[in-house]
Write a protein that holds these residues in place. Sequence first.
Motif, mmCIF file in Angstrom:
data_model
loop_
_atom_site.group_PDB
_atom_site.id
_atom_site.type_symbol
_atom_site.label_atom_id
_atom_site.label_comp_id
_atom_site.label_asym_id
_atom_site.label_seq_id
_atom_site.Cartn_x
_atom_site.Cartn_y
_atom_site.Cartn_z
ATOM 1 N N ASP A 45 -7.056 2.176 -8.733
ATOM 2 C CA ASP A 45 -7.651 1.027 -9.156
ATOM 3 C C ASP A 45 -6.214 0.108 -8.645
ATOM 4 O O ASP A 45 -6.231 -1.022 -7.542
ATOM 5 N N LYS A 46 -5.490 0.315 -8.515
ATOM 6 C CA LYS A 46 -4.414 -0.725 -7.772
ATOM 7 C C LYS A 46 -3.744 -0.495 -6.624
ATOM 8 O O LYS A 46 -4.005 -1.356 -5.651
ATOM 9 N N LEU A 47 -4.202 0.659 -6.198
ATOM 10 C CA LEU A 47 -3.988 1.015 -4.068
ATOM 11 C C LEU A 47 -5.483 0.707 -4.183
ATOM 12 O O LEU A 47 -5.393 -0.347 -3.455
ATOM 13 N N ALA A 48 -6.727 0.465 -4.639
ATOM 14 C CA ALA A 48 -8.207 0.144 -4.525
ATOM 15 C C ALA A 48 -7.347 -1.187 -4.369
ATOM 16 O O ALA A 48 -7.887 -2.407 -3.054
ATOM 17 N N ASP A 49 -7.294 -1.695 -4.964
ATOM 18 C CA ASP A 49 -6.548 -3.352 -5.071
ATOM 19 C C ASP A 49 -5.558 -3.519 -3.491
ATOM 20 O O ASP A 49 -5.716 -4.582 -3.003
ATOM 21 N N GLU A 50 -4.559 -3.071 -3.195
ATOM 22 C CA GLU A 50 -3.634 -3.572 -2.298
ATOM 23 C C GLU A 50 -4.285 -3.195 -0.792
ATOM 24 O O GLU A 50 -4.360 -3.670 0.202
ATOM 25 N N LEU A 51 -5.160 -1.871 -1.296
ATOM 26 C CA LEU A 51 -6.320 -1.807 0.336
ATOM 27 C C LEU A 51 -6.879 -3.135 0.718
ATOM 28 O O LEU A 51 -7.678 -3.768 1.825
ATOM 29 N N GLY A 52 -8.064 -3.920 -0.164
ATOM 30 C CA GLY A 52 -8.749 -5.008 -0.272
ATOM 31 C C GLY A 52 -7.744 -5.843 0.046
ATOM 32 O O GLY A 52 -7.814 -6.806 1.227
ATOM 33 N N ASP A 53 -6.573 -5.979 -0.695
ATOM 34 C CA ASP A 53 -5.861 -7.085 0.065
ATOM 35 C C ASP A 53 -4.253 -6.934 2.101
ATOM 36 O O ASP A 53 -5.088 -8.229 2.429
ATOM 37 N N LEU A 54 -4.875 -5.816 1.479
ATOM 38 C CA LEU A 54 -4.679 -5.383 3.122
ATOM 39 C C LEU A 54 -5.507 -5.668 4.423
ATOM 40 O O LEU A 54 -5.766 -6.371 5.105
ATOM 41 N N TYR A 55 -7.090 -5.761 3.951
ATOM 42 C CA TYR A 55 -8.330 -5.705 4.879
ATOM 43 C C TYR A 55 -8.689 -7.395 4.704
ATOM 44 O O TYR A 55 -8.849 -8.104 5.799
ATOM 45 N N PHE A 56 -7.955 -8.672 3.937
ATOM 46 C CA PHE A 56 -8.556 -9.487 3.542
ATOM 47 C C PHE A 56 -7.666 -10.084 4.827
ATOM 48 O O PHE A 56 -7.237 -11.441 5.485
ATOM 49 N N ALA A 57 -6.200 -9.819 5.034
ATOM 50 C CA ALA A 57 -5.362 -9.978 5.471
ATOM 51 C C ALA A 57 -5.446 -9.481 7.270
ATOM 52 O O ALA A 57 -5.516 -10.856 7.649
ATOM 53 N N LEU A 58 -5.568 -8.508 7.155
ATOM 54 C CA LEU A 58 -5.736 -8.353 8.657
ATOM 55 C C LEU A 58 -7.211 -9.507 8.804
ATOM 56 O O LEU A 58 -7.451 -9.377 10.234
ATOM 57 N N THR A 59 -7.866 -9.821 8.227
ATOM 58 C CA THR A 59 -9.395 -10.350 8.454
ATOM 59 C C THR A 59 -9.092 -12.028 8.648
ATOM 60 O O THR A 59 -9.287 -12.653 9.762
ATOM 61 N N ASN A 60 -7.806 -12.386 8.422
ATOM 62 C CA ASN A 60 -7.391 -13.338 8.418
ATOM 63 C C ASN A 60 -6.101 -13.491 9.879
ATOM 64 O O ASN A 60 -6.498 -14.785 10.423
ATOM 65 N N VAL A 61 -6.019 -12.184 9.961
ATOM 66 C CA VAL A 61 -5.233 -11.965 11.444
ATOM 67 C C VAL A 61 -6.198 -12.334 12.892
ATOM 68 O O VAL A 61 -6.218 -13.404 13.621
ATOM 69 N N THR A 62 -7.510 -11.877 12.656
ATOM 70 C CA THR A 62 -8.439 -11.806 13.088
ATOM 71 C C THR A 62 -8.922 -12.412 13.829
ATOM 72 O O THR A 62 -9.769 -13.819 14.929
ATOM 73 N N ARG A 63 -8.842 -14.037 12.004
ATOM 74 C CA ARG A 63 -9.620 -14.882 12.339
ATOM 75 C C ARG A 63 -8.823 -16.308 13.351
ATOM 76 O O ARG A 63 -9.278 -16.742 14.125
ATOM 77 N N VAL A 92 0.715 -1.116 -0.325
ATOM 78 C CA VAL A 92 -0.272 0.068 0.295
ATOM 79 C C VAL A 92 0.671 1.659 -0.260
ATOM 80 O O VAL A 92 0.694 2.204 -0.782
ATOM 81 N N GLN A 93 2.059 0.971 0.594
ATOM 82 C CA GLN A 93 2.778 2.264 1.170
ATOM 83 C C GLN A 93 3.462 2.607 -0.861
ATOM 84 O O GLN A 93 3.902 4.301 -0.607
ATOM 85 N N HIS A 94 4.035 1.510 -0.968
ATOM 86 C CA HIS A 94 4.093 1.817 -2.645
ATOM 87 C C HIS A 94 3.335 2.482 -3.344
ATOM 88 O O HIS A 94 4.793 3.757 -4.480
ATOM 89 N N GLU A 95 2.369 1.818 -3.209
ATOM 90 C CA GLU A 95 1.414 2.661 -4.482
ATOM 91 C C GLU A 95 1.417 4.344 -4.347
ATOM 92 O O GLU A 95 1.149 5.131 -4.855
ATOM 93 N N ILE A 96 1.082 4.553 -2.650
ATOM 94 C CA ILE A 96 1.445 6.074 -2.337
ATOM 95 C C ILE A 96 2.264 6.716 -3.150
ATOM 96 O O ILE A 96 1.830 7.573 -2.895
#
Length: 276
Positions: free
Chosen positions: A202-220, A190-194
């Motif tokens: 579009d690329k930034l939104a894609d990376e942010l989505g990956d971050l939310y998905f990864a955080l969900t995995n930690v939570t689970r 995400v920081q790289h894209e910023i």
Amino acid sequence: MQWQDRINALDNLDGIDKLVEIMAMLRDPENGCPWDLKQTFKSIVPYTIEEAYEVADAIEKQDFNEVKKELGDLLFQVVFYGQLGTEQQMFGISQIADSMSDKLISRHPHVFANTSFASDDEINANWEKTKSEERTATDPKNVSALDDIPIALPALSRAYKIQKRASSVGFDWPDVNGAIDKVFEEIDEVQHEIKQGKVDKDKLADELGDLYFALTNVTRHLGFKPEDVVRLANNKFDRRFRDVERQVTAANKNMTNMTLEELDALWELAKANTAK
């Protein structure tokens, strides 16, 4: 039976029978409600979702008199679907209940059959195994572990279910550490894209989505559901922000005219005030 007779007969009914009859009357072609007569399976979906959230909200507030009312609203949605199914000769409320009964008996062999499990983990594993067998029976040629996860679920809830289903077939980090490492990896991306000269949204939104998905995995992995922990965070922010607003009002000031430093100081006071 004449219409007035049907109305009078409602006094002799109660519970689910009365509600089912009222629903049928609301959909009566000659005497029913114009709004109810216009509805379809698809048109009432938003109301069903809204009612489910209102049940959750009442439970969150511990207002159990309101919980009863909201559950009634949600039950009405199920009865509505049952009436539509009856009219189209597909299913009725009894078939809906029978389907649920069969499913519960099938998925609880430790209660309704001579099956024993040593732990909750074994019970959950059997639940997932039974669901997988049901999916295979429905369409044995085109089966994915991710089948029947509703696309319309809130995004974090769907992410959680996707990850949980993938984990049930062995596609998962062995522990939370791998999931945490993935979060840091996604933050870097995400920081790289910023930092790019011209941000590709579009690329930034894609990376942010990956971050939310990864955080969900930690939570689970840590035994929580993302919707639950984010709801707690939302409620905490709500309490503290309202406290800041009260402080600003008490000082006869306007928040939009205050500096960030002033607001931050009030925020720290709000954290102390709402910590109890």
